[in-house]
Write a protein that holds these residues in place. Structure first.
Motif, PDB file in Angstrom:
ATOM      1  N   CYS A  15      46.881  46.961  37.402  1.00 17.11           N
ATOM      2  CA  CYS A  15      46.042  47.925  36.684  1.00 17.11           C
ATOM      3  C   CYS A  15      45.047  48.557  37.661  1.00 17.11           C
ATOM      4  CB  CYS A  15      45.290  47.232  35.554  1.00 17.11           C
ATOM      5  SG  CYS A  15      46.369  46.377  34.386  1.00 17.11           S
ATOM      6  N   ALA A  16      44.287  49.512  37.170  1.00 20.00           N
ATOM      7  CA  ALA A  16      43.350  50.265  38.007  1.00 20.00           C
ATOM      8  C   ALA A  16      42.039  49.514  38.211  1.00 20.00           C
ATOM      9  CB  ALA A  16      43.093  51.636  37.390  1.00 20.00           C
ATOM     10  N   THR A  42      50.220  50.433  36.047  1.00 18.50           N
ATOM     11  CA  THR A  42      49.799  51.349  34.999  1.00 18.50           C
ATOM     12  C   THR A  42      49.697  52.732  35.643  1.00 18.50           C
ATOM     13  OG1 THR A  42      47.440  51.031  35.426  1.00 18.50           O
ATOM     14  CG2 THR A  42      48.489  49.533  33.810  1.00 18.50           C
ATOM     15  N   GLN A  44      47.253  54.757  35.869  1.00 24.91           N
ATOM     16  CA  GLN A  44      46.028  54.837  36.668  1.00 24.91           C
ATOM     17  C   GLN A  44      46.070  53.863  37.846  1.00 24.91           C
ATOM     18  OE1 GLN A  44      43.627  57.177  36.259  1.00 24.91           O
ATOM     19  NE2 GLN A  44      45.008  57.976  34.691  1.00 24.91           N
TER      20      GLN A  44
END
Length: 179
Positions: A15-16, A42, A44
């Motif tokens: 994830c970011a 993801t 991002q």
């Protein structure tokens, strides 16, 4: 004559989170423990990692978008999943059953398939204080998700810089008997 044992396949969902650029540490540790690794980012999170370096390290393309019907599956099925770093947004959507990205779709399906999952949250103290986050962690635990991670980092950029993220903890949580 014995048949060679298939190497287990680990999906690393990225994830970011600010530490995402260091995901190579988890990949290296997993490969050292006999895992093949594929990364699912993801949308991002994809911007937080060096995609070329990750693909060279794993030997597989990074997945971040749905494939079209009829397209081949670029990764074999996962034997286990490590979500690291896991953001406030991903944790809350996942616990609510929201499947609006490939990463969340894989995580939501993994529950129904019985795939072991370890998650290492990476969020600041202000986000961790939100009641939805605590409820989401409780629901994920009830689903059998193995949750690690230490304390949230401070709400400042300086607090994030001092944040120690233990990538290997995801692998420790996935060891047999650590449910």
């Amino acid at each position: 004559m014995t048949t060679p044992q298939k190497q287990p396949f680990l999906y690393v969902v990225v994830c970011a989170g600010g530490v995402a650029g260091d995901v190579g540490k988890l990949i290296t540790a997993a490969q050292g423990r006999g895992w093949q690794v594929g990364v699912v980012a993801t949308p991002q999170g994809l911007g937080f990692i060096d995609a070329e370096a990750v693909e060279a390290q794993t030997g597989h393309p990074i997945r971040s978008a749905w494939r079209r019907p009829g397209d081949p599956r670029p990764l074999p099925p996962a034997d286990a999943i490590a979500v690291a770093p896991a953001t406030f947004n991903t944790i809350n959507k996942w616990a609510a059953g929201i499947s609006d990205t490939l990463a969340l779709g894989i995580l939501c399906e993994a529950y129904g398939m019985g795939t072991p999952i370890a998650v290492l949250p990476c969020l600041n103290a202000a986000q961790a204080a939100h009641p939805a986050y605590r409820q989401s962690l409780r629901r994920l635990r009830e689903m059998g998700v193995r949750i690690g991670g230490g304390e949230p980092y401070g709400g400042t950029e300086a607090g994030h810089a001092a944040f120690a993220f233990r990538w290997e903890e995801a692998l420790e949580l996935l060891e047999p008997g650590r449910a």
